[in-house]
Each structure stands twice: as C-alpha cells, then as structure tokens.
Design an enzyme around this catalytic site. Structure first.
Site, PDB file in Angstrom:
ATOM      1  N   GLU A 267     -19.652  33.170 -21.605  1.00 15.32           N
ATOM      2  CA  GLU A 267     -20.332  32.421 -20.556  1.00 15.32           C
ATOM      3  C   GLU A 267     -20.663  33.323 -19.372  1.00 15.32           C
ATOM      4  O   GLU A 267     -19.738  33.946 -18.810  1.00 15.32           O
ATOM      5  CB  GLU A 267     -19.460  31.254 -20.096  1.00 15.32           C
ATOM      6  N   HIS A 286     -21.104  24.677 -18.587  1.00 14.31           N
ATOM      7  CA  HIS A 286     -19.702  24.543 -18.176  1.00 14.31           C
ATOM      8  C   HIS A 286     -19.642  23.811 -16.830  1.00 14.31           C
ATOM      9  O   HIS A 286     -19.010  24.262 -15.875  1.00 14.31           O
ATOM     10  CB  HIS A 286     -19.011  25.904 -18.089  1.00 14.31           C
TER      11      HIS A 286
END
Length: 328
Positions: A267, A286
């Site tokens: 990420e 996220h």
C-alpha cells in the site's frame, strides 16, 4: 509537573486539534512526526506514546523512551510494531478499543453492496455516456436479503457487521478462534461454523482478523477454491491476509464472482497491479477506519487508557501477544 504524552502522526491540523482539546488535566501532549530528531528528543522524558504503529518502532524506539509506560495506538491493527521489542522493554501495547468499529463495519457493508450492485462499474458507464450497458442477464445485480454472510473473525468490528447484516435480513455465520456462548450467539443472531464450512456456505465472506503468523495468506488458493460458486469476498482488515495471486485466479477462473478490497499487500500498490485490470473488483484506499467521528472516539479511548495507567491501573485493550507479559 505535567505527565508527558508524545503524539506521533502526520495528520491534518484539524484532527490534531481534536486530540489537543481532549488532553486530560495534568498531562502535556507533544505532537511530532515519526522518526525525526524531534521525535526521539520528545521520547526521552515521555511516559506515554499515542499514535500509529510504524515500522522502526523497535528496540531503538524503546531505548529512546526509558520512562515509557504505555504505547497507546489509535488504530486496531498493530502488525507494523515490533512486539518482541515491546516485550523486552516491558511496555504494554494497547490498540484503540474498537473506536473504529462502527466506521469499518459500515464500510464493510458499503463494499458488499457496491460489489453486488456493481455500483462503481455502473457509475463509470454513466459518466462515460453509456446507459445500461449489456442486458439484465449479462450484467446481473443482486439483493442481499436472504444471502448468507460469513464473518471470519468476530471481534468488535465483526459483531457490528453482524448486527447491520441482520438488519438487511441476511443469515450470518462466523468462524473465530474465540467462540461465543450459545446465549451470545442467539443475542447476536449468528451461528458458529468451522472455517471450511463457512467458506462453502457463504454468499459473501468478509474478513475481520488481525494480521499475524496464523492469518497471513489465510485466504490462499486452497481456501478461495472452497468458496461457493458465484460468491463475493470483502477484506477490510489487512492485505496480506489474502494471497493476491490466488485471488486473481479465483476471480478470473472461479469460483468468485467479485471482491471488495479496502486493503492490499502493498500500500499503495504499484500501477499495473493485476487486480486493477478486473471489472469485478471494487477498491478503496485503506479508508474504512478513519471517519470524522472515529478520531474523537480513538482519542477518547486513548486518553482514558493513559489515565488508567497513570493512576497505577492496568491498561485496557492490550494486544493478545502481550497480555501475559510483564516487565523484562
């Protein structure tokens, strides 16, 4: 002299101001960025850490904070923090006590509905000037009423997802290493099944487990292959819980019809990630936990726990791996 709290995070000023407004009497909070000289200088006489778990919070971090009494996180996840270093230092680590449970549960339901209604795909078509692409047999959308939702993990978040799914008239199954009593299951309207049985029976499988050695690649080729044909996977916990190569295969060759992912292994993911090319995957960055309301809840729980320890009490919400550890 005020008891010192180090608050480490690169957050917008408005959110930091929310935390500052909630600092209890008798405490002083210093807000600094992780890993900077100012960060390590502030740690020197700090008794409490409030903030996010970050890579590098290991032996050096604890050596820099010899007076530290508690690492109080504002997140549920803690996999980025070196727990062995915390154990060695004798410092408890506590997470946010479910302060983000409502936001993550709502996001889970949002992802599930977005996937089953093909919301993003339909939006993209409309703004591109394409009205009702395909026919209703080819571009199927689905109702959730009567569907089986399988929750892998039934902690604070999983329980709230169950309640919201009940309101949508779904049938809820769960698997967790900590089983509820029958009375608790009745009250929550859920039923325990073995992991394999949950995968085989669920129309939607939703993941709500912490990332550790037992859950990394929990959903790999074997487990994904056990899922019901035409089923959906949602993940709002941690990316490495899912084997992404196996997920790609399950989404392109069966049995999965679609997935809703708030988290990825890396990420942010690099451009060209294989899953990005699939129309049957819906992504969010996220972002399930940090709603505007959840910040105040996280700070409330954090400062309450800090006060408990300052009074000589035991902290709440200590992460499971450290619950049996005392000072080194």
């Amino acid at each position: 002299m005020a008891t010192k709290i180090v608050f480490a995070s690169r957050l917008p000023a408005a959110i930091v101001d929310t935390a500052r407004a909630m600092v209890p009497a008798g405490f002083e909070m210093t807000a600094v960025d992780h890993g900077t000289p100012a960060f390590y200088e502030a740690l020197h006489d700090a008794e409490f850490y409030l903030g996010f778990p970050r890579p590098g919070m290991g032996n050096e971090f604890f050596r820099a904070a010899p007076r530290l009494r508690l690492v109080q996180l504002v997140t549920a996840g803690y996999d980025a923090l070196d727990l062995e270093a915390a154990r060695k230092a004798g410092v408890p680590v506590a997470n946010c006590g479910g302060s983000n449970a409502v936001s993550v549960a709502e996001h889970t339901i949002t992802l599930m509905l977005a996937v089953l209604k093909r919301l993003v795909w339909q939006h993209n078509n409309v703004v591109a000037g394409k009205w009702r692409v395909g026919d209703f047999a080819q571009t199927r959308c689905y109702e959730v009423e009567g569907k089986v939702l399988g929750l892998v993990g039934l902690g604070n978040i999983g329980k709230k997802v169950a309640r919201k799914a009940n309101a949508l008239d779904m049938r809820v199954l769960y698997y967790d290493v900590r089983r509820l009593t029958e009375a608790e299951e009745d009250a929550l309207r859920v039923r325990f099944v073995l992991f394999s049985g949950l995968l085989a029976a669920s129309d939607v499988v939703s993941l709500h487990v912490p990332l550790d050695a037992t859950t990394r690649n929990l959903m790999s080729a074997r487990e994904l292959g056990m899922m019901k044909p035409g089923s959906v996977l949602t993940n709002t916990c941690r990316g490495p819980v899912v084997d992404e190569a196996a997920l790609y295969t399950a989404l392109t060759s069966g049995p999965l019809a679609a997935a809703g992912l708030d988290v990825l292994v890396e990420e942010p993911a690099k451009p060209g990630h294989p899953l990005f090319g699939l129309e049957n995957v819906t992504f969010t960055p996220h972002a399930a936990g940090p709603t505007w309301e959840s910040w105040a809840k996280a700070f409330r729980n954090g400062f309450d726990n800090i006060q408990r320890v300052a009074r000589g009490g035991a902290p709440l919400w200590v992460v499971p791996e450290l619950r049996d550890s005392g000072p080194a």
